[in-house]
Design a protein around this motif. Structure first.
Motif, PDB file in Angstrom:
ATOM      1  N   UNK A 101      -3.335  -1.548  -3.733  1.00 42.90           N
ATOM      2  CA  UNK A 101      -3.436  -2.994  -3.591  1.00 42.90           C
ATOM      3  C   UNK A 101      -4.530  -3.348  -2.581  1.00 42.90           C
ATOM      4  N   UNK A 102      -5.370  -4.294  -2.951  1.00 40.46           N
ATOM      5  CA  UNK A 102      -6.391  -4.789  -2.035  1.00 40.46           C
ATOM      6  C   UNK A 102      -5.820  -5.987  -1.284  1.00 40.46           C
ATOM      7  N   UNK A 103      -5.703  -5.846   0.022  1.00 41.58           N
ATOM      8  CA  UNK A 103      -5.138  -6.907   0.849  1.00 41.58           C
ATOM      9  C   UNK A 103      -5.938  -7.029   2.131  1.00 41.58           C
ATOM     10  N   UNK A 104      -6.386  -8.252   2.436  1.00 37.63           N
ATOM     11  CA  UNK A 104      -7.190  -8.494   3.643  1.00 37.63           C
ATOM     12  C   UNK A 104      -8.412  -7.582   3.682  1.00 37.63           C
ATOM     13  N   UNK A 109      -1.708   1.408  -0.047  1.00 36.59           N
ATOM     14  CA  UNK A 109      -0.886   2.133  -1.012  1.00 36.59           C
ATOM     15  C   UNK A 109       0.533   1.594  -0.906  1.00 36.59           C
ATOM     16  N   UNK A 110       1.063   1.128  -2.028  1.00 36.52           N
ATOM     17  CA  UNK A 110       2.424   0.595  -2.015  1.00 36.52           C
ATOM     18  C   UNK A 110       3.421   1.697  -2.360  1.00 36.52           C
ATOM     19  N   UNK A 111       4.328   1.951  -1.412  1.00 40.44           N
ATOM     20  CA  UNK A 111       5.411   2.905  -1.612  1.00 40.44           C
ATOM     21  C   UNK A 111       6.706   2.145  -1.363  1.00 40.44           C
ATOM     22  N   UNK A 112       7.372   1.765  -2.445  1.00 46.44           N
ATOM     23  CA  UNK A 112       8.545   0.913  -2.300  1.00 46.44           C
ATOM     24  C   UNK A 112       8.113  -0.442  -1.762  1.00 46.44           C
ATOM     25  N   UNK A 116       0.826   1.161   2.966  1.00 45.49           N
ATOM     26  CA  UNK A 116       0.101   2.094   3.833  1.00 45.49           C
ATOM     27  C   UNK A 116      -1.392   1.824   3.723  1.00 45.49           C
ATOM     28  N   UNK A 117      -2.066   1.464   4.824  1.00 47.46           N
ATOM     29  CA  UNK A 117      -3.503   1.217   4.764  1.00 47.46           C
ATOM     30  C   UNK A 117      -4.282   2.499   4.491  1.00 47.46           C
ATOM     31  N   UNK A 118      -5.337   2.385   3.705  1.00 44.45           N
ATOM     32  CA  UNK A 118      -6.186   3.532   3.371  1.00 44.45           C
ATOM     33  C   UNK A 118      -7.607   3.270   3.841  1.00 44.45           C
ATOM     34  N   UNK A 119      -8.272   4.306   4.265  1.00 43.20           N
ATOM     35  CA  UNK A 119      -9.661   4.170   4.694  1.00 43.20           C
ATOM     36  C   UNK A 119     -10.576   4.069   3.483  1.00 43.20           C
TER      37      UNK A 119
END
Length: 214
Positions: A101-104, A109-112, A116-119
């Motif tokens: 998901x692209x947010x801000x 990464x959506x887990x439940x 979790x932010x990814x670089x």
């Protein structure tokens, strides 16, 4: 040593050949597994340099994407192998692509219910793998060969691939503990990130330039 201690105790209790308590001379440490830490800074640098070059085949690009995710998220191998991408088989900057998901202006990464932010570095290598693979599917990681090439990448096969990669890199990891070490590496990364954020917050001025204390 354990066997010798047991044998001495047997002689004491059954044969009466030794004074009682003689077996206590043999001291045996508790067989507790050492607490594993993550990869060192030097090992991480070596790993990253190797991963950047580990892109000559589809299988190697898949391997690289998986290792980057393991080191960054701390998720289990099973969880990562179940991840989904967009319907076009890609991760795009258009809201949601499967579990990504692209947010801000940053991919998560959506887990439940957890995000979790990814670089950008991780997203780059994942998309590089996706752009060049043969099978366009919503599954992030696929088997890649054989009759069921577009099927799930088996956990056993993925772990075998990871183990072989780290063995070639000559990074010493206790047998059977590779995933534990990579999870600890991710935890260290998160802790360092939190410390950096806290330091920045402490460094902020209490008042803006237009409202300084008299």
């Amino acid at each position: 040593m354990i066997a010798l201690r047991s044998f001495l105790r047997h002689l004491e209790e059954e044969c009466r050949a030794l004074p009682y308590g003689m077996h206590n001379i043999i001291q045996v440490e508790d067989a507790r597994p050492d607490r594993l830490g993550g990869l060192t800074s030097d090992e991480l640098n070596r790993l990253k340099l190797q991963l950047i070059q580990n892109i000559s085949t589809c299988n190697k690009r898949r391997e690289t994407a998986l290792i980057f995710l393991l080191c960054e998220t701390g998720l289990s191998l099973d969880q990562l192998l179940e991840l989904r991408v967009g319907r076009n088989g890609m991760i795009t900057a258009e809201g949601r692509s499967g579990d990504f998901i692209l947010k801000s202006s940053r991919f998560h990464l959506r887990i439940g219910k957890q995000l979790l932010p990814l670089s950008n570095n991780v997203i780059h290598f994942i998309n590089f793998y996706l752009e060049n693979r043969r099978h366009r599917t919503v599954k992030l990681f696929v088997k890649g060969s054989g009759k069921d090439a577009a099927g799930n990448w088996p956990v056993v096969a993925a772990l075998r691939s990871l183990t072989r990669f780290f063995k070639q890199l000559d990074i010493s990891i206790p047998k059977g503990r590779l995933l534990d070490v990579l999870q600890a590496t991710a935890e260290q990364r998160h802790q360092n990130s939190e410390k950096t954020i806290n330091r920045k917050q402490l460094a902020l001025p209490l008042f803006s330039s237009s409202r300084r204390a008299a």
